[in-house]
Design a protein around this motif. Sequence first.
Motif, mmCIF file in Angstrom:
data_model
loop_
_atom_site.group_PDB
_atom_site.id
_atom_site.type_symbol
_atom_site.label_atom_id
_atom_site.label_comp_id
_atom_site.label_asym_id
_atom_site.label_seq_id
_atom_site.Cartn_x
_atom_site.Cartn_y
_atom_site.Cartn_z
ATOM 1 N N LEU A 125 -69.250 32.149 -29.899
ATOM 2 C CA LEU A 125 -68.554 32.684 -30.779
ATOM 3 C C LEU A 125 -67.105 32.358 -30.767
ATOM 4 C CD1 LEU A 125 -69.353 36.514 -31.298
ATOM 5 C CD2 LEU A 125 -69.605 34.817 -33.085
ATOM 6 N N GLY B 138 -66.946 28.534 -31.889
ATOM 7 C CA GLY B 138 -67.066 28.548 -33.124
ATOM 8 C C GLY B 138 -68.438 28.131 -33.813
ATOM 9 N N GLU B 139 -69.543 28.665 -32.740
ATOM 10 C CA GLU B 139 -70.801 28.397 -33.113
ATOM 11 C C GLU B 139 -71.164 29.344 -34.173
ATOM 12 O OE1 GLU B 139 -73.888 27.606 -30.500
ATOM 13 O OE2 GLU B 139 -72.738 26.959 -28.945
ATOM 14 N N GLU B 140 -71.970 29.014 -35.054
ATOM 15 C CA GLU B 140 -72.545 30.247 -36.026
ATOM 16 C C GLU B 140 -73.662 30.975 -35.515
ATOM 17 O OE1 GLU B 140 -73.729 29.353 -40.313
ATOM 18 O OE2 GLU B 140 -71.620 28.648 -40.112
ATOM 19 N N LEU B 141 -73.803 32.182 -35.361
ATOM 20 C CA LEU B 141 -74.909 33.029 -34.706
ATOM 21 C C LEU B 141 -75.275 33.724 -36.179
ATOM 22 C CD1 LEU B 141 -73.217 33.892 -31.276
ATOM 23 C CD2 LEU B 141 -74.838 31.981 -31.700
ATOM 24 N N SER C 34 -66.248 35.441 -38.506
ATOM 25 C CA SER C 34 -66.121 34.864 -37.284
ATOM 26 C C SER C 34 -64.719 35.144 -37.010
ATOM 27 C CB SER C 34 -66.469 33.249 -37.557
ATOM 28 O OG SER C 34 -67.684 33.289 -38.180
ATOM 29 N N ARG D 167 -68.027 34.342 -44.127
ATOM 30 C CA ARG D 167 -68.565 34.233 -42.939
ATOM 31 C C ARG D 167 -67.183 33.750 -42.101
ATOM 32 N NH1 ARG D 167 -73.548 33.781 -39.955
ATOM 33 N NH2 ARG D 167 -72.506 33.348 -38.026
ATOM 34 N N ASP D 168 -66.507 32.793 -42.662
ATOM 35 C CA ASP D 168 -65.141 32.460 -41.761
ATOM 36 C C ASP D 168 -64.336 33.686 -41.354
ATOM 37 O OD1 ASP D 168 -66.106 30.042 -41.985
ATOM 38 O OD2 ASP D 168 -64.566 29.173 -43.323
ATOM 39 N N ILE E 151 -75.789 36.792 -37.639
ATOM 40 C CA ILE E 151 -75.441 38.212 -37.787
ATOM 41 C C ILE E 151 -76.262 39.297 -37.458
ATOM 42 C CG2 ILE E 151 -74.042 39.806 -39.012
ATOM 43 C CD1 ILE E 151 -72.188 37.208 -38.081
#
Lengths: 465, 406
Positions: free
Chosen positions: B68, B71-74, B7, B3-4, B76
């Motif tokens: 994004l 750094g917010e997790e959205l 991103s 995931r990182d 996918i």
Amino acid sequence: MKLSELRKELAGQGGAIVLEDKIDLLGYRRDSSIALGGNPSAAVIARSVEDVVATVVAANRRKVPLYVRAAGSTYAGGANPCDGAIVLDTSALRQILKIDEDRGLALVEPGVTYGALLAELGQRGLTLGVVPLTGAAGTVGGAIASHGLGTGSPRYQSTGDEVAGLEVVMPNGEILRTGSAALADAGFFARYAIGPDLTGIFLGANGSLGVITKIALWVHPKPSHQETFALGFPDYESGARFISSIQLKELTHNVWYGAGYEDKAIEARVTGARPQFERAALPRFCLALDARGAREEVVRDRARIVAEASRFGGADFAVFDEVFFAKLRRDNTFWYSYAGYFARSMCALLMCSMANETIPRFFRVIENNRKAYPELTWAGGLVLCRRGVHGAVIVFYDEREQWETVRVASERCGAELLAIGCVPYKSGRVWAPMMERFRPYHATLANLKKVLDPNGIMSPEVLGL
Amino acid sequence: MARDDLSAALVQGVYPFVENLYHCLRCNYCVEMRWQERGIQHVCPTLLHHNPAPGYSGKGYLATARALLEGEELPIDSLVERLFNCTTCGNCEEVCPVGLRPAHLVRQVRAAMAAQGLAPAPIAACAANVIEHHNPAGAPNEARNAWAVGLAGIAADAETLYLPGCAASCDAPDEARATVSVLHQAGLPLKLLPADQARCCGAPLGEIGYSAEADAERWQLAAAIERSGCRRIAVSGAECVPSLAGVDVTGGVEVLHAFDLVERAIAENRIDFKPNTHVPRGPIAVLDSCHLSKPSHSVAGAADYPRRIRALLERLGCRTAEAPDQGSYAICCGAAGGMPYMSPLSAARMAEGKLRSFAEVGAVAVITASPLCIAHLRRSQIRGLPEAMGIFQFIETYFRLRPMAR
Ligand SMILES: Cc1cc2nc3c(=O)[nH]c(=O)nc-3n(C[C@H](O)[C@H](O)[C@H](O)COP(=O)(O)OP(=O)(O)OC[C@H]3O[C@@H](n4cnc5c(N)ncnc54)[C@H](O)[C@@H]3O)c2cc1C
Ligand code: SF4
Ligand code: SF4
């Protein structure tokens, strides 16, 4: 709140869309203001009054905060939800239900944009009284719920003054109709009827007392002739006295827009467009006016206004007229797109109301803040009203670097404005910290809210409630 | 992919737009507005015909990109669904008072997603078609010139190279034929690239996020243009004009839309139009195809072909009708940005909405110089709605052209 439950509850209503995806909810976090917004847990796009009722009832049953939102373009922070709230999006309620020429009014849903309504009215030679500068996208519901102003203010004052009556879904889900429409068979035609004016408590309430679902607005004949001109004054004091004078003599009757500017803005605009212009020849204060109506009336009033200006040391300021209204003429439009004003950067806006004698002090507050926060770009302007003026403090800032600074600066400036007698106009969350200052007005408002919204679900924190 | 890493890749994609992300006033102009004097009726075709949620809008794309970046997790899947359902029409950019570029941002984020293998299957299939067959429809490339068989007006020694583009070659061949025929009548022969050398100009790939592959197609096409020896190209594809504008050919090459040639011939008094008896009595509407009418889109958009086509039609004695949304603010018909591949039903609704708006003003036909739009509108043609035609097809059907004696 469990979304599946909310969905179930709304199923079978008018086709509401329940949004839960984090990406869609991002769009509901912040309106055009600098106020902080939280993360809502859900948003409901209402497609009918039944959807609104069902959403309010569902939120009430679960004691979940509910925020109403249309285009979300208020700069006062009234549409920003708190964490976990439901946002009720009324932008899809955009029917023009009726243009009633016999009664001289238009009955609309709250999500209709001024742009859409003006287009329909224009085909019948009609127009609206007060239209915000953002009217192409801004909704009628959003403007009246947050005290709108703009084109038409010198003639009609505020968007609220143009409201003939409302339909409101109350926090308990009941549907209220105000004015003459309290009697269902009579419908909307008179704002003041029966007893106290209940319409008024929802105007400027920013959704904190109920959800407006229908609005009856007065309509007017579309003016046939338009002339713009500008007047320059040697100082703010004489400009202020001139404004009082033309208002009392009702020379603003055919003026549809009037904007007052301080020296810095005058210089920036004029020398920006005409770099060779002699700076020393610039006035300290100017008023740009847009007069509309029957040709002979406009010509007559213009001459009288110019003559009145000379009594206060003012004079025709043609170059400002050319610079200021050029865009309007090019667009051939009813309102003033704010393109160009705000294109340079993000801005924080504080809108207040004031008596004319406060004008010089208003500009001094801006000057003081310019000195206190030189890293921000400060601008001030006035919007001419039928009586008094609205003052706009506009602070340009860099959203990445200066959001915190501008919030502190804006609060400080707000406090200084109160101290000189300016009162908040568009309130929302931006002025909320200062609401305590308006006792017993605010205490009465809080009591009223407790009665109407005992669970306190409607727009908590907005208006400091 | 972790995931990182994902991103980080997406952030790379949005980074060039960082200024845009922090200058959005959230004024909502790009979401819904009406401005009669400017011909703005609505703004975003995706919100109107695909999904009204704010995540599918210019403002929504900017907010998403900012999240994004911060750094917010959205989620996918939703990100992909939203980003690939924009027609990239650019109407949001036309109306934005600040001058922000959400449609350009969308293309950039798509590229970052596609590079991570996140492109949705129909989009990836469309890209694979271009890469393998050199056209989005996946038609065999060797049949690319089939429309030209037996057509007078094609000459191996012509000075002008005609590149009809994928849409005209594969989906609207009658427009390609009519173009050659009309220009032949005007005394202008055209040369074609051999089918095995013809390539896509790369525009469709660029719109769906395959920019490296788009460049590869364009380079191959540039090489073929170079070999042709022609230094003037006439194209039919509206999207091909900007895509080929900067094409690298020794000595440079002039890129024109075929309509430019007609205008030039008229300006130089080289052709004369004679109407035949069937010229439609009812009003004709001209489609403001996004690629040809929106300055934010490209040089072709800035050249405002629809206005010029309208002027020609009026000069030829046709009555024209104007849809309420017009000029650079016209709503997209749904043909572009991969919409017909990604969400064919929504794309069809956009086309139907478009045709209906023309029906409401009484138009009997809708004319455009974009074969992509012609083909798309025809696919959605519903009985009773105006017929979509290419400008050359219209000229060929209703007029005879003669070179004028000089
Ligand atoms: C740069 C800029 C310039 C502007 N210029 C002007 C101007 O000249 N004049 C002016 O008046 N405004 C101006 N505005 C503010 C705003 O654009 C307008 O007032 C607009 O009409 C508000 O409508 P909206 O749909 O955006 O409302 P929103 O922002 O969605 O809502 C405004 C408030 O009303 C409440 N609300 C919305 N709908 C309802 C409803 N149905 N029932 C109850 N409460 C509701 C919301 O909770 C919120 O508190 C400006 C804004 C910006 C950013
Ligand atoms: S490019 Fe077109 S479809 Fe995409 S967000 Fe902008 S207006 Fe909507
Ligand atoms: S029009 Fe421009 S500034 Fe306004 S919300 Fe859309 S992107 Fe933001």
